[in-house]
Structure formats: structure tokens, C-alpha cells
Design an enzyme around this catalytic site. Structure first.
Site, mmCIF file in Angstrom:
data_model
loop_
_atom_site.group_PDB
_atom_site.id
_atom_site.type_symbol
_atom_site.label_atom_id
_atom_site.label_comp_id
_atom_site.label_asym_id
_atom_site.label_seq_id
_atom_site.Cartn_x
_atom_site.Cartn_y
_atom_site.Cartn_z
ATOM 1 N N HIS A 86 -9.808 3.761 8.235
ATOM 2 C CA HIS A 86 -10.251 2.474 7.714
ATOM 3 C C HIS A 86 -11.692 2.164 8.120
ATOM 4 O O HIS A 86 -12.408 1.473 7.388
ATOM 5 C CB HIS A 86 -9.332 1.347 8.209
ATOM 6 N N ASN B 61 0.838 -1.208 0.000
ATOM 7 C CA ASN B 61 0.000 0.000 0.000
ATOM 8 C C ASN B 61 0.874 1.261 0.000
ATOM 9 O O ASN B 61 0.687 2.185 0.801
ATOM 10 C CB ASN B 61 -0.929 -0.008 1.218
#
Length: 420
Positions: free
Chosen positions: A307, A271
Site C-alpha cells: 500500500h 476488496n
């Protein structure tokens, strides 16, 4: 005379206190691990013998020859069951004998102080053996005549002497409890109270499961990277050799991801663009805090909230904070220690790499369990099944590494410090 006797009793009690603590915690846990790792799939006879002798060892360690009291009561209880059968007489005889024996023990050992003597575990054993007689008596009743609780604890067959010994001296309950029935113990021995998978299997399963879950993200990122390259968005200029670069939108470095033995290496290879965005817009802008650890902590907190609101995200990123900082301490220790640095650079490095990679992936998957499972009722169940080994490992490492540094890193002299 009375003063001398009381002083002696207090001395004995104070002597037994550390023994009792050692038996309940540092010794009881290793016994449980030995059972889980080596004896879990053995026959009932082997398990009964292990529980009997380990419990007897704890009893002897704490009370010496006074263990004879519990031995006698267990044997008498077995004889009562065998000779009197499933009768009210057996129940009454068991109750009267066990209670009188316990009360006589109280009478002959009592002082004005709270003493840790053989009567302390014996009071636990007394309830066990009386309950055993009652459960044995209930075993002859019809199902319709029993309550729901009686159905769970009633004994349909006569237990053997070895089985009663294992039940009575089971190290998890002999000294201070808790109370449990012989049926519970039988279920334990027959592996009905377990998921049947050993500890190592669960750890390896988590490792493989997490890797597969991460590959879902990696495959998606590689596909979208291809789209960006095809459209031209992935162009990143030329490198020092004049070669065109097409990695502007690369979100994973596959080779680094698969080969790095470091937690930070995996984080840096995974990521990438999100990490770069967070570093640029959050971490570096928290410079005013004047503390790198605080900046890192708030950055990871931001990532957890970004998130989602599930508890798993918060647990994952808090563990990442701990793991990364422990790894940095370990790297600093190896770098500054001549001995450890020489080992890391020697022909032993392949072996070191394999061990490091094993630890890396085993505990890389550990914080990702709550990330993938989201809610606490799911990830807590997984962590409980592996005894929170990751938490224990890294908190232990965090506490021990400073002391290892004192051992392996030579102290600098005064003039060397000034030069630095």
C-alpha cells in the site's frame, strides 16, 4: 526502643506503598474518566467539589488523619492571600510558613529509611502553594513588566477557597505531582484545555467517518464492476441452477459488507479480488513456513508495504492481525461452550447481534484510522484522544479469552480425548 520505632516506621511505609500505587494508577484513572464522562460540562462549583473530595479521599486512604496537615496549609495560604493581598509580604510569608511547616514535618517523621508518609505529597503541595502566592503577586503587574512565563501563570483575580481546594487536591497531581499552576487548573475547569467533545462522541464520529471513507472505495469498485460486466469480462459461467453469473470482477459484496457482525466477514466482503490474489500468490505459497499465523503475519506485512511507506498502513494491518485472531478465539469459545452456544442460538440472538454489530463497527473503524490518515503525527493524535481504547480492548481480550475458555468450556475426559 529505637529499633522498635524504626521497625514500626518501615511497617507503615510498606503499608503505604500499595495504597500509593492504587491511588496513582487504578484509582486515579477512574476518577479522570468520571470527570470526563459525567462532570465535564458541569459548573465550576461541581468540578471543584469533585476534585476536592476525590483528592481528600485519596489522601485519607493513604495517610488517614494526617490529611489535616495539608488541610491546614491550604486554609492558611488562602488567608494569607486574602489578608495580605498582592504584596511582597504575602509572598515572603507564604514561602516562610510553607517551607518551615514542611521542614518540621521532615524533622518529626524522619527515619533512616525512605518512608512514604504525609510529607511526600506535602512537598508537592508546598511548591504549589508557594507558586500560587507568586502567581497571585504577578497578577497586579503591567503586561509589559511580566515575562512570557509570568503572563501564562499570573492570576488577575483572587481565587476562592473552594477553587484553591480543588487545585490543591486535584487527584492527578496531589500525591506525586506533576506541578501545574492555578491558571492551568482554571483552564481545565473552564474546558479550555480540551477539544470539548466527550469520549463517546469521538468513537461514534470515527465509526461514521470510516464508513464514509469506505464508501468511496465501494462506489468506485461498483462502477468499474459495471464496466467489466458491460464489456463481458465480468462473466463467471453458470451456477448450480444454470443461471448466468456476472460477478467475476466483483470487488465488494455489499449485502455481506453491511450486515455481517464479524470482522472477518467485512474483510471477506471488501476488496475481494485483491484479497484473493494475496491469498493465492502470497499466503498459500508461504505454506513452507509450517505455521499459519506466521504466513498470515507475513501476508499482512506484504499488504502494508504494498500500500505504501506510510506508518499508518503498517499500524492498520498489524491491528487487523490482532483483531482477526482475537475474533477467531472468541468464535471458538462460543462454539465449544454449551452455555454460550445456546445463548447465541436462542431468542436472545437479535440482542446479541446488535451488541456484536456495535462492537464490530466501532472497532472496525479503529484500525482504519491510520490507514486513512497515513502519518503518525495524525493517527497518533486521534488514538491519544480516545485513549488507545482499541489497543486496550483487544490486548485485554487476547489475555482474558484463554481464561474464559477454562471457565465456559467443559474439560474433556481422558477417554473422550482418545476418541477424538
Amino acid at each position: 526502643m529505637c529499633h522498635n520505632v524504626c521497625s514500626f516506621d518501615r511497617t507503615i511505609a510498606s503499608h503505604h506503598m500499595p495504597n500509593l500505587f492504587l491511588s496513582v494508577f487504578p484509582v486515579g484513572y477512574p476518577f479522570a474518566l468520571v470527570y470526563r464522562w459525567f462532570l465535564f460540562h458541569q459548573s465550576a462549583t461541581v468540578v471543584h467539589l469533585f476534585h476536592t473530595f476525590s483528592g481528600l479521599a485519596l489522601a485519607t486512604f493513604n495517610f488517614g488523619s494526617q490529611v489535616c496537615h495539608s488541610l491546614l496549609c491550604v486554609v492558611i495560604q488562602f488567608l494569607l492571600l486574602r489578608l495580605m493581598g498582592r504584596t511582597v509580604t504575602c509572598v515572603l510569608s507564604s514561602f516562610i510558613f510553607q517551607m518551615i511547616y514542611l521542614l518540621m514535618g521532615y524533622y518529626y517523621t524522619a527515619t533512616e529509611e525512605y518512608d512514604i508518609k504525609w510529607t511526600m505529597p506535602h512537598c508537592v503541595l508546598t511548591l504549589k502553594l508557594i507558586g500560587l502566592a507568586l502567581d497571585y503577586y504577578d497578577g497586579e503587574k503591567e503586561q509589559s513588566q511580566m515575562s512570557a512565563e509570568q503572563k501564562k501563570s499570573a492570576l488577575s483575580s483572587t481565587p476562592s477557597l473552594l477553587e484553591i481546594f480543588g487545585f490543591s487536591y486535584f487527584y492527578g497531581g496531589f500525591l506525586v505531582g506533576p506541578q501545574f499552576t492555578l491558571r492551568n487548573y482554571q483552564n481545565l475547569v473552564s474546558r479550555e484545555m480540551s477539544d470539548a467533545h466527550p469520549f463517546w462522541y469521538k468513537c461514534v464520529y470515527i465509526l461514521v467517518w470510516v464508513k464514509i471513507n469506505l464508501y468511496k472505495y465501494i462506489s468506485c469498485w461498483l462502477i468499474t464492476e459495471g464496466v467489466c460486466v458491460l464489456s463481458g469480462l465480468g462473466y463467471n459461467g453458470k451456477n448450480e441452477k444454470g443461471e448466468h453469473q456476472w460477478d467475476a470482477c466483483a470487488n465488494v459484496r455489499v449485502w455481506l459488507f453491511e450486515t455481517t457482525p464479524l470482522f472477518t466477514g467485512t474483510i471477506n466482503s471488501f476488496n475481494i479480488n485483491t484479497n484473493a490474489w494475496v491469498a493465492r500468490h502470497v499466503f498459500k505459497r508461504l505454506k513452507f513456513l509450517g505455521n499459519k499465523l506466521l504466513s498470515q503475519m507475513f501476508t499482512l506485512l506484504f499488504l502494508a508495504i504494498w500500500h505504501g511507506l506510510h506508518s499508518g498502513y503498517l499500524i492498520c494491518f498489524s491491528l487487523e492481525f490482532i483483531i482477526v485472531n482475537v475474533e477467531k478465539q472468541a468464535q471458538s469459545l462460543v462454539r465449544d461452550s454449551p452455555l454460550l452456544a445456546s445463548i447465541a442460538q436462542s431468542h436472545l440472538y437479535p440482542f446479541v447481534y446488535v451488541v456484536q454489530q456495535l462492537i464490530h463497527w466501532l472497532f472496525m473503524g479503529y484500525p482504519l484510522v491510520p490507514f486513512c490518515l497515513f502519518t503518525y503525527d495524525k493517527w497518533l493524535k486521534v488514538y491519544s484522544s480516545i485513549y488507545f481504547c482499541g489497543h486496550i480492548f483487544f490486548f485485554f481480550a487476547f489475555l482474558v479469552l484463554p481464561y474464559l475458555r477454562k471457565v465456559f468450556v467443559p474439560r474433556k475426559r481422558g477417554n473422550e480425548k482418545k476418541e477424538d
